[in-house]
Write a protein that holds these residues in place. Structure first.
Motif, PDB file in Angstrom:
ATOM      1  N   ILE A 371       7.149  92.690   1.685  1.00  0.00           N
ATOM      2  CA  ILE A 371       6.514  92.938   2.830  1.00  0.00           C
ATOM      3  C   ILE A 371       5.057  93.098   2.165  1.00  0.00           C
ATOM      4  N   VAL A 372       4.925  93.960   1.269  1.00  0.00           N
ATOM      5  CA  VAL A 372       3.623  93.934   0.524  1.00  0.00           C
ATOM      6  C   VAL A 372       2.992  92.525   0.204  1.00  0.00           C
ATOM      7  N   PHE A 373       3.836  91.965  -0.318  1.00  0.00           N
ATOM      8  CA  PHE A 373       3.358  90.589  -0.750  1.00  0.00           C
ATOM      9  C   PHE A 373       2.692  89.658   0.343  1.00  0.00           C
ATOM     10  N   THR A 374       3.364  89.526   1.305  1.00  0.00           N
ATOM     11  CA  THR A 374       3.125  89.111   2.600  1.00  0.00           C
ATOM     12  C   THR A 374       1.825  89.501   3.299  1.00  0.00           C
ATOM     13  N   PHE A 375       1.739  90.606   3.324  1.00  0.00           N
ATOM     14  CA  PHE A 375       0.421  91.502   3.866  1.00  0.00           C
ATOM     15  C   PHE A 375      -0.784  90.861   2.898  1.00  0.00           C
ATOM     16  N   VAL A 376      -0.681  91.245   1.638  1.00  0.00           N
ATOM     17  CA  VAL A 376      -1.641  90.490   0.842  1.00  0.00           C
ATOM     18  C   VAL A 376      -2.099  89.458   0.849  1.00  0.00           C
ATOM     19  N   TYR A 377      -1.056  88.306   0.721  1.00  0.00           N
ATOM     20  CA  TYR A 377      -1.249  86.933   0.720  1.00  0.00           C
ATOM     21  C   TYR A 377      -1.919  86.677   2.103  1.00  0.00           C
ATOM     22  N   ASP A 378      -1.486  87.263   3.274  1.00  0.00           N
ATOM     23  CA  ASP A 378      -2.318  86.931   4.696  1.00  0.00           C
ATOM     24  C   ASP A 378      -3.515  87.798   4.782  1.00  0.00           C
ATOM     25  N   PHE A 379      -4.027  88.430   3.920  1.00  0.00           N
ATOM     26  CA  PHE A 379      -4.970  89.311   3.902  1.00  0.00           C
ATOM     27  C   PHE A 379      -6.032  88.590   3.022  1.00  0.00           C
ATOM     28  N   THR A 380      -5.633  87.544   1.941  1.00  0.00           N
ATOM     29  CA  THR A 380      -6.515  86.973   1.256  1.00  0.00           C
ATOM     30  C   THR A 380      -6.144  85.476   1.136  1.00  0.00           C
ATOM     31  N   VAL A 381      -5.337  85.006   0.107  1.00  0.00           N
ATOM     32  CA  VAL A 381      -4.972  83.709  -0.218  1.00  0.00           C
ATOM     33  C   VAL A 381      -4.711  82.861   0.858  1.00  0.00           C
ATOM     34  N   GLY A 382      -3.914  83.279   2.087  1.00  0.00           N
ATOM     35  CA  GLY A 382      -3.532  82.466   3.066  1.00  0.00           C
ATOM     36  C   GLY A 382      -4.800  81.954   3.883  1.00  0.00           C
ATOM     37  N   PRO A 383      -5.403  83.020   4.781  1.00  0.00           N
ATOM     38  CA  PRO A 383      -6.420  82.457   5.700  1.00  0.00           C
ATOM     39  C   PRO A 383      -7.557  81.946   4.789  1.00  0.00           C
ATOM     40  N   VAL A 384      -8.070  82.608   3.918  1.00  0.00           N
ATOM     41  CA  VAL A 384      -9.345  81.998   2.966  1.00  0.00           C
ATOM     42  C   VAL A 384      -9.127  80.722   2.302  1.00  0.00           C
ATOM     43  N   SER A 385      -7.883  80.228   2.365  1.00  0.00           N
ATOM     44  CA  SER A 385      -7.864  78.925   1.642  1.00  0.00           C
ATOM     45  C   SER A 385      -8.252  77.798   2.682  1.00  0.00           C
ATOM     46  N   TYR A 386      -7.824  78.159   3.962  1.00  0.00           N
ATOM     47  CA  TYR A 386      -8.472  77.267   4.869  1.00  0.00           C
ATOM     48  C   TYR A 386      -9.829  77.274   5.158  1.00  0.00           C
ATOM     49  N   SER A 387     -10.518  78.391   4.811  1.00  0.00           N
ATOM     50  CA  SER A 387     -12.049  78.209   4.967  1.00  0.00           C
ATOM     51  C   SER A 387     -12.454  77.415   3.913  1.00  0.00           C
ATOM     52  N   LEU A 388     -12.046  77.639   2.630  1.00  0.00           N
ATOM     53  CA  LEU A 388     -12.455  77.178   1.430  1.00  0.00           C
ATOM     54  C   LEU A 388     -12.384  75.656   1.471  1.00  0.00           C
ATOM     55  N   VAL A 389     -11.298  75.121   1.828  1.00  0.00           N
ATOM     56  CA  VAL A 389     -10.988  73.688   2.022  1.00  0.00           C
ATOM     57  C   VAL A 389     -12.048  72.946   2.957  1.00  0.00           C
ATOM     58  N   SER A 390     -12.185  73.674   3.871  1.00  0.00           N
ATOM     59  CA  SER A 390     -13.160  73.110   5.228  1.00  0.00           C
ATOM     60  C   SER A 390     -14.631  73.137   4.546  1.00  0.00           C
ATOM     61  N   GLU A 391     -14.928  73.941   3.656  1.00  0.00           N
ATOM     62  CA  GLU A 391     -16.270  73.820   3.111  1.00  0.00           C
ATOM     63  C   GLU A 391     -16.786  73.237   1.900  1.00  0.00           C
ATOM     64  N   MET A 392     -15.817  73.020   1.296  1.00  0.00           N
ATOM     65  CA  MET A 392     -16.020  72.507  -0.396  1.00  0.00           C
ATOM     66  C   MET A 392     -16.230  71.152  -0.332  1.00  0.00           C
ATOM     67  N   SER A 393     -15.843  70.183   0.592  1.00  0.00           N
ATOM     68  CA  SER A 393     -15.876  68.961   0.726  1.00  0.00           C
ATOM     69  C   SER A 393     -17.153  68.540   1.306  1.00  0.00           C
ATOM     70  N   SER A 394     -17.598  67.243   1.222  1.00  0.00           N
ATOM     71  CA  SER A 394     -18.789  66.791   1.851  1.00  0.00           C
ATOM     72  C   SER A 394     -18.285  66.422   3.126  1.00  0.00           C
ATOM     73  N   THR A 395     -19.192  66.561   4.279  1.00  0.00           N
ATOM     74  CA  THR A 395     -18.875  66.272   5.743  1.00  0.00           C
ATOM     75  C   THR A 395     -18.425  64.760   5.784  1.00  0.00           C
ATOM     76  N   ARG A 396     -19.138  63.664   5.133  1.00  0.00           N
ATOM     77  CA  ARG A 396     -18.533  62.360   5.340  1.00  0.00           C
ATOM     78  C   ARG A 396     -17.243  62.117   4.643  1.00  0.00           C
ATOM     79  N   LEU A 397     -16.872  63.040   3.731  1.00  0.00           N
ATOM     80  CA  LEU A 397     -15.361  62.699   3.011  1.00  0.00           C
ATOM     81  C   LEU A 397     -14.400  63.717   3.459  1.00  0.00           C
ATOM     82  N   LYS A 398     -14.988  64.745   4.382  1.00  0.00           N
ATOM     83  CA  LYS A 398     -13.998  65.659   4.598  1.00  0.00           C
ATOM     84  C   LYS A 398     -12.586  65.380   4.952  1.00  0.00           C
ATOM     85  N   SER A 399     -12.518  64.624   6.062  1.00  0.00           N
ATOM     86  CA  SER A 399     -11.117  64.227   6.277  1.00  0.00           C
ATOM     87  C   SER A 399     -10.172  63.720   5.277  1.00  0.00           C
TER      88      SER A 399
END
Length: 510
Positions: A371-399
């Protein structure tokens, strides 16, 4: 732009992004569904085989086939999306995928044997693969910088919510002894595609997609539908000029929009980072979290109690995603992601140590740590990953970059699923709780990679990120390095300077 102004100016963009992202509820539901059904006696009796102990079990080989069937289907869907969304747009691609999902769910619902069930998982996985990347790229393109982390990380909330619903549905059906113990969970999947499909028929296309296709008027119409229009200081023309400027800047830095271009020049580093971020999600121990009900049953807990704990675990996951919204503006993406992976490594190590105890209290301790693992994961790695992958690529090659990254995620998931099934199955390796040691080691490797390779995109526009990558700034110095994409060494000027140069008093009478 402040957060308050962004909320006032882009309420329509938020609503459309939330609608498309809600399709990811189906992925979270499907992911948790199989893991929970493996603990259902009726499901095992229908699709499993009789063991020497007199109970029915799905063999580890077929568990791997079912789990990996969906992942293989997702890879197919991802590759389709990389081409389809660039050519026909996000809206049309989403409508087609949702329509196909409605048909594919029939295969799961009426599956007479485990072989047909695998086929259904592959077909449904192809639709889920399209949702995985389309939602995150759409969210990152229809909103301003200040809203980008919230709308991209909301996708993780949809994923967790889908898992929560799956656990709740299975919790209600697990004590049934007839076919509806597994048919009801499959039928619930029809609740999502139709309403989202109806909404997507009226959704605006991304203005960035219109600009990449040379349709400035289409981009202007889309932006009008995405904004409220009640801010006198906001100019649609200026925003379109900024999008066009960024697009031209990226064309100068690395022309091309094909998959091959993702591995050329500075885009190779960006592709590595985006792929790495999503691979970290599979290697930090999340598969044990996804198999929580099955894992807890193997640890010795009654089936009903294991479902109760998994639902509490996912409820905290939802709260964790909300918490990440408050932390990201202050600490940034890199700090949260790295800290989260490090903590998950420690938790997996503790869970592994609990595997040596045979006391009943240790079994509940395992549940508490998950339960603690899930809380930490969804506090950090889980949601932040989606933000990172959308920002790190160029807009022309994003898809295409996000598609490649998600393909890496699914391929690694296939490997991880095979390992996890054999690690937890009593008829195979039978590692039980001590399998957590293995994932503690992989999480440590991920933390080392992140320290040296993961940049901080907090507060950066896409053009600023382009310049940071072009100047080959170290990942650890992204946060402190100052760049000006309008007054750098490239040939493009600031839009205000262009307008000044074009003023009438600059021209002679001719």
């Amino acid at each position: 732009m402040t957060l308050a102004r962004g909320l006032r100016l882009y309420p329509k963009a938020i609503a459309w992004s939330v609608l498309l992202s809600s399709a990811l509820v189906m992925e979270g539901y499907d992911l948790a569904l199989l893991g929970s059904l493996y603990a259902s006696p009726a499901f095992n009796k229908k699709f499993g085989s009789l063991t020497v102990s007199g109970s029915y079990k799905i063999p580890a080989s077929w568990q791997s086939a079912l789990s990996n069937g969906a992942r293989a289907g997702e890879v197919i869907g991802l590759l389709i999306n990389g081409v389809a969304s660039d050519r026909w747009g996000y809206r049309k691609t989403m409508v087609a995928a949702l329509t196909a999902m409605v048909a594919f769910i029939f295969v799961l619902f009426f599956a007479p044997n485990v072989e047909t069930l695998v086929v259904g998982e592959v077909l449904c996985g192809s639709g889920l693969g399209i949702f995985q990347t389309l939602a995150v790229t759409y969210a990152s393109e229809v909103c301003p910088v200040v809203l980008r982390p919230y709308l991209t990380t909301y996708i993780n909330m949809c994923w967790v919510f889908g898992q929560f619903v799956a656990s709740g549905v299975n919790r209600g059906a697990v004590q049934r002894h007839d076919q509806w113990a597994y048919k009801i969970p499959f039928a619930v999947q029809w609740a999502w595609p139709l309403p989202i499909l109806i909404g997507c028929l009226f959704a605006p296309e991304s203005p960035w997609w219109h600009v990449r296709h040379g349709d400035s008027e289409g981009a202007r119409r889309a932006l009008k539908r995405l904004t409220s229009g009640n801010d006198p200081d906001f100019s649609i023309d200026d925003t379109i000029s900024m999008i066009e400027h960024t697009n031209e800047l990226e064309k100068e830095l690395s022309a091309g929009t094909s998959y091959r271009d993702c591995f050329k020049g500075i885009d190779l580093r960006r592709t590595e980072i985006v792929c790495g971020v999503w691979i970290v999600q599979t290697l930090c121990g999340t598969n044990i979290m996804g198999y929580s009900s099955y894992f807890l049953v193997q640890a010795g807990l009654p089936t009903v109690h294991s479902f109760d704990l998994s639902m509490g675990q996912l409820g905290l996951g939802l709260l964790g995603t909300l918490g990440s919204w408050f932390l990201m503006p202050h600490f940034g993406r890199r700090t949260l992601h790295f800290t989260g992976v490090s903590i998950l490594c420690i938790i997996m190590f503790i869970v592994g140590c609990l595997g040596f105890s045979h006391a009943s209290s240790s079994k509940w301790a395992v549940g508490a740590m998950l339960i603690v693992f899930t809380f930490v994961y969804d506090f950090t790695v889980g949601p932040v990953s989606y933000s990172l992958v959308s920002e790190m690529s160029s807009t022309r090659l994003k898809s295409k970059t996000v598609v490649l990254a998600r393909c890496c995620y699914n391929i690694s998931n296939i490997v991880v699923n095979v390992l996890t099934n054999y690690q937890l199955s009593s008829s195979s390796w039978n590692w039980g709780v001590r399998a957590a040691y293995f994932w503690a080691g992989t999480a440590f490797i991920c933390a080392v990679w992140e320290y040296f390779r993961l940049p901080e995109p907090k507060g950066r526009t896409y053009s600023e990120l382009d310049m940071l990558f072009e100047q080959r700034v170290s990942a650890r110095k992204f946060k402190s390095t100052k760049v000006d994409p309008f007054n750098g060494d490239h040939q493009y000027a600031h839009p205000s300077e262009i307008m000044e140069d074009m003023s009438l008093d600059k021209f002679d009478n001719k």
